[in-house]
Design a protein around this motif. Structure first.
Motif, PDB file in Angstrom:
ATOM      1  N   PRO A 153       8.618   2.563  -6.248  1.00  0.00           N
ATOM      2  CA  PRO A 153       8.198   3.220  -5.009  1.00  0.00           C
ATOM      3  C   PRO A 153       9.128   2.859  -3.858  1.00  0.00           C
ATOM      4  O   PRO A 153       9.699   1.774  -3.823  1.00  0.00           O
ATOM      5  CB  PRO A 153       6.797   2.649  -4.777  1.00  0.00           C
ATOM      6  N   ASP A 154       9.269   3.772  -2.931  1.00  0.00           N
ATOM      7  CA  ASP A 154       9.994   3.508  -1.691  1.00  0.00           C
ATOM      8  C   ASP A 154       8.944   3.182  -0.636  1.00  0.00           C
ATOM      9  O   ASP A 154       8.359   4.081  -0.024  1.00  0.00           O
ATOM     10  CB  ASP A 154      10.818   4.727  -1.292  1.00  0.00           C
ATOM     11  N   LEU A 155       8.691   1.915  -0.434  1.00  0.00           N
ATOM     12  CA  LEU A 155       7.596   1.489   0.434  1.00  0.00           C
ATOM     13  C   LEU A 155       7.887   1.744   1.907  1.00  0.00           C
ATOM     14  O   LEU A 155       6.965   1.689   2.732  1.00  0.00           O
ATOM     15  CB  LEU A 155       7.278   0.018   0.194  1.00  0.00           C
ATOM     16  N   ASP A 156       9.133   2.052   2.245  1.00  0.00           N
ATOM     17  CA  ASP A 156       9.431   2.456   3.618  1.00  0.00           C
ATOM     18  C   ASP A 156       8.802   3.816   3.934  1.00  0.00           C
ATOM     19  O   ASP A 156       8.725   4.203   5.100  1.00  0.00           O
ATOM     20  CB  ASP A 156      10.942   2.534   3.848  1.00  0.00           C
ATOM     21  N   ARG A 157       8.368   4.509   2.887  1.00  0.00           N
ATOM     22  CA  ARG A 157       7.765   5.834   3.067  1.00  0.00           C
ATOM     23  C   ARG A 157       6.260   5.806   2.832  1.00  0.00           C
ATOM     24  O   ARG A 157       5.636   6.847   2.639  1.00  0.00           O
ATOM     25  CB  ARG A 157       8.462   6.830   2.134  1.00  0.00           C
TER      26      ARG A 157
END
Length: 335
Positions: free
Chosen positions: A45-49
């Motif tokens: 996952p891209d946790l910045d998103r």
């Protein structure tokens, strides 16, 4: 594509189609990494998103990643590969959501891969539609095909009866009312909508041209991405009074279940697209734990509702922007 070698170019082609999957507010919260020497694609996952207000537990984020994973499987099958998928393969690395090793499919003789490849044309045709649908019933054979699609990924698709549809619509309205009295609940939506000139150059989020018209009357469960902000040339129109809804559920409610839900969701959406059905999604009532519990049918519902789908005959929505592959794919060479 050389089926014997998954190199950077081949991986980029697969990821480009994986990234056409739906995600909450089109945040595209996935990252892929190719271990080129091993021929393995990893998904994280891209946790910045992430969306801390709307999706504090990252359930919707994982569903989006699962949908991208399913598209990757379809693209690989179309390329003559049989993707071997391991979900959550390393307990010591919980953010490694999946490891995919595409291997040659022997003579295209694997029924599962042929069935996945059949869905490939729908990847680029599927777009969320926030437009009115016809007041036309869904054939039972179409409903049965969509139920089967969900079941093949370990999920259940339920078409609620009239009284339950009314309940779900009421819960969606309750969620909208909560947003109206808690402006901080709109922070995620404002972050991921693109208005004016920004919409023309966006690579993520929901641009204003995909908002659809405002609802003058009708009962379609659609989130108004504009809110109270003015959007030029949008217009208003009537929507269907008897929307066709479907509830996608999984037996469990842990991260692996959310990944399965995402794969089931995308399989259902691609099947629906091939059948000529327009689709949209709503998670509004599922973003509050108390409302989410009430979405499940108390009589025949089982498991945990992960998504509410709206299906029908009407215009497909416009394509929404996508991030360049170079932003979502890293290539690692260890040799």
């Amino acid at each position: 594509m050389d089926p014997q070698q998954l190199d950077a170019k081949a991986a980029a082609a697969l990821v480009a189609e994986a990234a056409l999957a739906p995600s909450m507010h089109n945040a595209q919260p996935w990252r892929f990494r190719l271990l080129e020497d091993e021929g393995v694609l990893e998904l994280r996952p891209d946790l910045d998103r992430a969306m801390p207000r709307s999706d504090p537990g990252n359930r919707a984020l994982y569903i989006g990643c699962g949908a991208a994973l399913f598209n990757l499987r379809v693209a690989a099958a179309c390329a003559g590969l049989a993707p071997e998928v391991r979900l959550m393969p390393d307990p010591a690395e919980p953010l490694l959501l999946a490891a995919v090793r595409p291997v040659p499919a022997p003579g295209r003789a694997v029924p599962e891969e042929d069935d996945l490849a059949r869905l490939h044309p729908a990847i680029r045709r599927r777009h969320t539609s926030r437009h009115p649908f016809d007041e036309k019933d869904l054939p039972e054979d179409a409903r049965a095909a969509l139920r089967t699609a969900a079941a093949r990924e370990g999920a259940e698709l339920l078409f609620p009866g009239p009284w339950h549809v009314d309940t779900v619509l009421d819960l969606v309205h309750d969620a909208e009312s909560r947003d109206a009295v808690r402006p901080e609940g709109m922070e995620d939506l404002r972050r991921w909508t693109r208005l004016g000139p920004e919409a023309d150059v966006a690579t993520d989020g929901v641009p204003e041209y995909a908002f659809g018209p405002r609802m003058r009357d009708g009962r379609a469960p659609l989130r108004d991405f504009a809110g109270r902000r003015p959007v030029a040339d949008r217009g208003t129109t009537a929507f269907e009074h008897n929307p066709h809804l479907a509830l996608l559920s999984t037996p469990g409610d842990a991260p692996a279940d959310w990944l399965r839900a995402g794969q089931a969701l995308e399989r259902v959406l691609l099947e629906a697209t091939l059948a000529g059905l327009a689709t949209s999604l709503t998670s509004h009532a599922l973003e509050s734990p108390d409302l989410r519990l009430l979405v499940r049918d108390p009589v025949v519902g089982r498991g945990h509702v992960q998504m509410v789908l709206r299906l029908g005959y009407g215009p497909f929505g416009p394509a929404t922007p996508r991030r360049p592959v170079r932003e979502v794919l890293d290539v690692v060479r260890t040799a």
